[in-house]
Design a protein around this motif. Structure first.
Motif, short mmCIF file in Angstrom:
data_model
loop_
_atom_site.label_atom_id
_atom_site.label_comp_id
_atom_site.label_asym_id
_atom_site.label_seq_id
_atom_site.Cartn_x
_atom_site.Cartn_y
_atom_site.Cartn_z
N GLU A 29 0.85 -1.19 0.00
CA GLU A 29 0.00 0.00 0.00
C GLU A 29 0.88 1.24 0.00
OE1 GLU A 29 -3.23 0.14 2.74
OE2 GLU A 29 -3.57 -2.01 2.57
N LEU A 30 1.16 1.74 -1.19
CA LEU A 30 2.02 2.91 -1.35
C LEU A 30 1.23 4.05 -1.98
CD1 LEU A 30 5.13 1.04 -2.74
CD2 LEU A 30 4.86 1.94 -0.44
N ASN A 31 1.57 5.25 -1.61
CA ASN A 31 0.94 6.44 -2.15
C ASN A 31 1.35 6.62 -3.61
OD1 ASN A 31 0.99 9.39 -2.87
ND2 ASN A 31 -0.04 9.52 -0.88
N VAL A 32 0.37 6.83 -4.48
CA VAL A 32 0.64 6.98 -5.91
C VAL A 32 1.58 8.15 -6.17
CG1 VAL A 32 -0.43 7.51 -8.15
CG2 VAL A 32 -1.54 5.93 -6.60
N ASN A 33 1.44 9.23 -5.43
CA ASN A 33 2.33 10.39 -5.62
C ASN A 33 3.77 10.03 -5.26
OD1 ASN A 33 0.28 12.13 -6.48
ND2 ASN A 33 -0.28 12.58 -4.38
N ASP A 34 3.96 9.22 -4.21
CA ASP A 34 5.31 8.79 -3.84
C ASP A 34 5.92 7.92 -4.93
OD1 ASP A 34 5.02 10.17 -1.47
OD2 ASP A 34 4.60 8.39 -0.27
N ILE A 35 5.11 7.06 -5.54
CA ILE A 35 5.60 6.21 -6.64
C ILE A 35 6.03 7.09 -7.80
CG2 ILE A 35 5.02 4.38 -8.28
CD1 ILE A 35 2.90 3.42 -6.24
N LEU A 36 5.23 8.08 -8.12
CA LEU A 36 5.54 9.00 -9.22
C LEU A 36 6.84 9.75 -8.94
CD1 LEU A 36 4.48 10.18 -11.88
CD2 LEU A 36 3.29 11.88 -10.54
N ILE A 37 6.99 10.27 -7.74
CA ILE A 37 8.22 10.99 -7.38
C ILE A 37 9.42 10.06 -7.45
CG2 ILE A 37 9.43 12.13 -5.46
CD1 ILE A 37 6.57 13.18 -4.63
N ALA A 38 9.27 8.84 -6.94
CA ALA A 38 10.37 7.87 -6.98
C ALA A 38 10.76 7.55 -8.41
CB ALA A 38 9.98 6.59 -6.24
N GLY A 39 9.79 7.44 -9.31
CA GLY A 39 10.09 7.19 -10.71
C GLY A 39 10.93 8.29 -11.33
N VAL A 40 10.60 9.52 -11.01
CA VAL A 40 11.37 10.66 -11.52
C VAL A 40 12.78 10.63 -10.94
CG1 VAL A 40 11.55 13.18 -11.54
CG2 VAL A 40 9.34 12.09 -11.95
N VAL A 41 12.89 10.37 -9.66
CA VAL A 41 14.21 10.34 -9.00
C VAL A 41 15.09 9.25 -9.60
CG1 VAL A 41 15.38 9.87 -6.81
CG2 VAL A 41 13.39 11.37 -6.86
N ILE A 42 14.52 8.07 -9.83
CA ILE A 42 15.29 6.97 -10.40
C ILE A 42 15.74 7.29 -11.82
CG2 ILE A 42 15.13 4.58 -11.22
CD1 ILE A 42 13.28 4.09 -8.75
N GLN A 43 14.82 7.74 -12.66
CA GLN A 43 15.16 8.05 -14.05
C GLN A 43 16.15 9.20 -14.17
OE1 GLN A 43 14.66 7.09 -17.35
NE2 GLN A 43 14.20 5.18 -16.28
N SER A 44 16.08 10.13 -13.25
CA SER A 44 16.95 11.31 -13.29
C SER A 44 18.27 11.07 -12.56
CB SER A 44 16.24 12.50 -12.66
OG SER A 44 15.02 12.74 -13.30
N ARG A 45 18.38 9.90 -11.96
CA ARG A 45 19.58 9.58 -11.15
C ARG A 45 19.84 10.70 -10.14
NH1 ARG A 45 20.63 7.79 -16.35
NH2 ARG A 45 21.09 5.58 -16.50
N SER A 46 18.76 11.06 -9.45
CA SER A 46 18.80 12.17 -8.50
C SER A 46 18.68 11.66 -7.07
CB SER A 46 17.65 13.14 -8.78
OG SER A 46 17.75 13.66 -10.08
N THR A 47 18.63 12.58 -6.16
CA THR A 47 18.43 12.30 -4.74
C THR A 47 17.18 13.04 -4.30
OG1 THR A 47 20.80 12.10 -4.36
CG2 THR A 47 19.44 12.58 -2.44
#
Length: 66
Positions: A29-47
């Protein structure tokens, strides 16, 4: 201080990463917004900088807690 932050435009690669994460972690049970943010962070190789470290730990992203 704010001059050192990067604003990232949302792209198709970010959307694909969001979909991959959502499918991979669908039983949690994860927040959809958190998943979206995590996707951007992973693809951008960011922190991600957050006070909610526990919300992003399931994704294995780089996290800084300020």
């Amino acid at each position: 201080m704010w001059e050192s932050f990067l604003v990232i435009n949302f792209s198709k690669d970010h959307a694909r990463e969001f979909g991959r994460l959502k499918l991979q972690l669908q039983k949690k049970e994860l927040n959809v917004n958190d998943i979206l943010i995590a996707g951007v962070v992973i693809q951008s190789r960011s922190t991600i900088i957050t006070k909610n470290r526990k919300d992003f730990e399931p994704f294995g992203v780089n996290i800084e807690d300020w």
